[in-house]
Design a protein around this motif. Structure first.
Motif, PDB file in Angstrom:
ATOM      1  N   GLN A 272       0.831  -1.202   0.000  1.00 31.96           N
ATOM      2  CA  GLN A 272       0.000   0.000   0.000  1.00 31.96           C
ATOM      3  C   GLN A 272       0.868   1.255   0.000  1.00 31.96           C
ATOM      4  O   GLN A 272       0.603   2.214  -0.741  1.00 31.96           O
ATOM      5  N   ILE A 273       1.880   1.248   0.845  1.00 38.31           N
ATOM      6  CA  ILE A 273       2.768   2.403   0.955  1.00 38.31           C
ATOM      7  C   ILE A 273       3.483   2.656  -0.374  1.00 38.31           C
ATOM      8  O   ILE A 273       3.581   3.802  -0.830  1.00 38.31           O
ATOM      9  N   ARG A 274       3.966   1.588  -1.000  1.00 38.69           N
ATOM     10  CA  ARG A 274       4.660   1.749  -2.288  1.00 38.69           C
ATOM     11  C   ARG A 274       3.707   2.240  -3.374  1.00 38.69           C
ATOM     12  O   ARG A 274       4.097   3.033  -4.250  1.00 38.69           O
TER      13      ARG A 274
ATOM     14  N   ILE B 180      -0.739   5.362   6.926  1.00 41.26           N
ATOM     15  CA  ILE B 180      -1.103   5.238   5.515  1.00 41.26           C
ATOM     16  C   ILE B 180      -2.093   6.329   5.106  1.00 41.26           C
ATOM     17  O   ILE B 180      -1.963   6.925   4.027  1.00 41.26           O
ATOM     18  N   ASP B 181      -3.068   6.626   5.966  1.00 45.73           N
ATOM     19  CA  ASP B 181      -4.009   7.710   5.664  1.00 45.73           C
ATOM     20  C   ASP B 181      -3.282   9.048   5.549  1.00 45.73           C
ATOM     21  O   ASP B 181      -3.565   9.860   4.659  1.00 45.73           O
ATOM     22  N   ASN B 182      -2.347   9.284   6.455  1.00 47.32           N
ATOM     23  CA  ASN B 182      -1.587  10.538   6.418  1.00 47.32           C
ATOM     24  C   ASN B 182      -0.671  10.602   5.206  1.00 47.32           C
ATOM     25  O   ASN B 182      -0.475  11.668   4.612  1.00 47.32           O
ATOM     26  N   LEU B 183      -0.103   9.454   4.827  1.00 49.14           N
ATOM     27  CA  LEU B 183       0.806   9.422   3.687  1.00 49.14           C
ATOM     28  C   LEU B 183       0.082   9.814   2.398  1.00 49.14           C
ATOM     29  O   LEU B 183       0.650  10.510   1.541  1.00 49.14           O
ATOM     30  N   LYS B 184      -1.156   9.386   2.244  1.00 45.87           N
ATOM     31  CA  LYS B 184      -1.941   9.746   1.065  1.00 45.87           C
ATOM     32  C   LYS B 184      -2.023  11.266   0.926  1.00 45.87           C
ATOM     33  O   LYS B 184      -1.881  11.816  -0.173  1.00 45.87           O
ATOM     34  N   ALA B 185      -2.257  11.948   2.031  1.00 44.29           N
ATOM     35  CA  ALA B 185      -2.351  13.409   2.005  1.00 44.29           C
ATOM     36  C   ALA B 185      -0.977  14.043   1.801  1.00 44.29           C
ATOM     37  O   ALA B 185      -0.839  15.030   1.074  1.00 44.29           O
ATOM     38  N   PHE B 186       0.047  13.457   2.430  1.00 44.82           N
ATOM     39  CA  PHE B 186       1.391  14.039   2.359  1.00 44.82           C
ATOM     40  C   PHE B 186       1.901  14.097   0.922  1.00 44.82           C
ATOM     41  O   PHE B 186       2.443  15.116   0.487  1.00 44.82           O
ATOM     42  N   VAL B 187       1.732  13.009   0.177  1.00 49.53           N
ATOM     43  CA  VAL B 187       2.264  12.984  -1.191  1.00 49.53           C
ATOM     44  C   VAL B 187       1.481  13.922  -2.121  1.00 49.53           C
ATOM     45  O   VAL B 187       1.976  14.301  -3.183  1.00 49.53           O
ATOM     46  N   ARG B 188       0.273  14.292  -1.706  1.00 51.42           N
ATOM     47  CA  ARG B 188      -0.518  15.238  -2.500  1.00 51.42           C
ATOM     48  C   ARG B 188      -0.288  16.676  -2.057  1.00 51.42           C
ATOM     49  O   ARG B 188      -0.893  17.599  -2.592  1.00 51.42           O
ATOM     50  N   GLY B 189       0.547  16.857  -1.037  1.00 50.92           N
ATOM     51  CA  GLY B 189       0.819  18.197  -0.542  1.00 50.92           C
ATOM     52  C   GLY B 189      -0.307  18.771   0.288  1.00 50.92           C
ATOM     53  O   GLY B 189      -0.413  19.993   0.463  1.00 50.92           O
TER      54      GLY B 189
END
Length: 316
Positions: A17-19, A293-302
């Motif tokens: 999921q992370i990748r 994982i929820d936070n990572l989704k937002a992080f990569v979108r800025g």
């Protein structure tokens, strides 16, 4: 290539999921014993934290976000993080179920005198003494009404209890019958048969429960601490027990941990003591990973991180 360094082992499904979410990032896993300062300094995102990582992390010019694996973050260098514009998120919410269940485990144990019965069992004594009460009809005061407080209040309502909450903002919360700001403590405490502390540790909450606080409580109240040890003045707590202000207490956290073997709290029969395990659960890793994982989704979108972003001005 930017990197995500995790000090915790994700499952293969979580790693995939992370990748998928962050294909431009390299996911590196290292144990707290094996991780090197170089790996920490080269990480853009760090999952997990311990004292060993702090020096290297603060030397880094790359670090942008730290995901704590704990709900409490009072041990993080928040002033330095703010200065370096490093984001910090915690694992708040992971503990809501185990800690709320722990609160009721000790509440029911003390209400039904199970702690006394267990001590009699160890001594080999058939002793029917002690007080046997009921949770139903009692009033619970919950100081700190976040994820854990809300889950605790939900259980309290199922047991037929009245619920009173105390929070800085005074904002209403589901399952809380009455909510007070901190300046309404006297009124709240006066009604409480059970007082539950779930406060984080900040400059404002250090020794929040002191001699004055205990003096405001309803005589014979039960005190439960699953927040932070230093939020309670231990000497004031002992005085409140000795004077009868409190009928008993259940403590999972302490000003000094581990609690020294010669500490007077160990010998008291009006206490249930547990070694900072209220939040332990076999679902911990799964829930903490979901937050990341929820936070990572937002992080990569800025975007602003949606879950448990620490407010440095409030220290939690």
């Amino acid at each position: 290539m930017p990197t995500i360094l995790t000090l915790y082992e994700f499952s293969e499904e979580q790693a995939e999921q992370i990748r998928d979410i962050a294909p431009d990032y390299e996911l590196i896993s290292a144990t707290t014993k094996e991780v090197t300062p170089e790996q920490i300094r080269e990480a853009d995102i760090l999952v997990g934290w311990n004292r060993k990582t702090e020096e290297a992390a603060l030397e880094s010019d790359r670090l942008k976000w730290v995901q704590a694996w704990s709900a409490g973050v009072d041990y993080f260098p928040m002033d330095r993080f703010e200065e370096k514009k490093v984001l910090l998120t915690n694992a708040g919410g992971v503990h809501a179920i185990p800690i709320s269940e722990h609160i009721f485990a000790v509440l029911l144990a003390m209400t039904r005198n199970l702690h006394g019965n267990i001590r009699s069992q160890v001594r080999g004594k058939w002793d029917k003494g002690g007080t046997y009460g009921e949770a139903s009809g009692q009033t619970m005061v919950i100081v700190g009404t976040g994820h854990i407080g809300r889950a605790t209040a939900k259980l309290a309502k199922a047991f037929g209890m009245k619920t009173i909450g105390v929070r800085h903002s005074g904002r209403p919360e589901e399952y809380i019958d009455e909510m007070y700001k901190t300046d309404g403590l006297e009124q709240a405490f006066a009604q409480g048969d059970v007082i539950v502390n779930i406060l984080p540790l900040t400059d404002e909450t250090h020794h929040f429960f002191d001699k004055e606080s205990f003096s405001r409580m309803k005589k014979g109240a039960l005190f439960i601490n699953v927040g932070r040890g230093p939020s309670v003045d231990t000497e004031a707590l002992i005085e409140a027990l000795d004077s009868g202000i409190l009928s008993g207490a259940a403590l999972d956290v302490f000003e000094q941990e581990p609690l020294p073997e010669d500490h007077p709290l160990w010998k008291r029969e009006d206490l249930i003591l547990t070694p900072h395990v209220a939040g332990n659960t076999d679902h911990y890793e799964e829930r903490a990973a979901d937050i990341f994982i929820d936070n990572l989704k937002a992080f990569v979108r800025g975007e602003t991180l949606p879950r448990n972003l620490v407010d440095y001005s409030r220290k939690y």
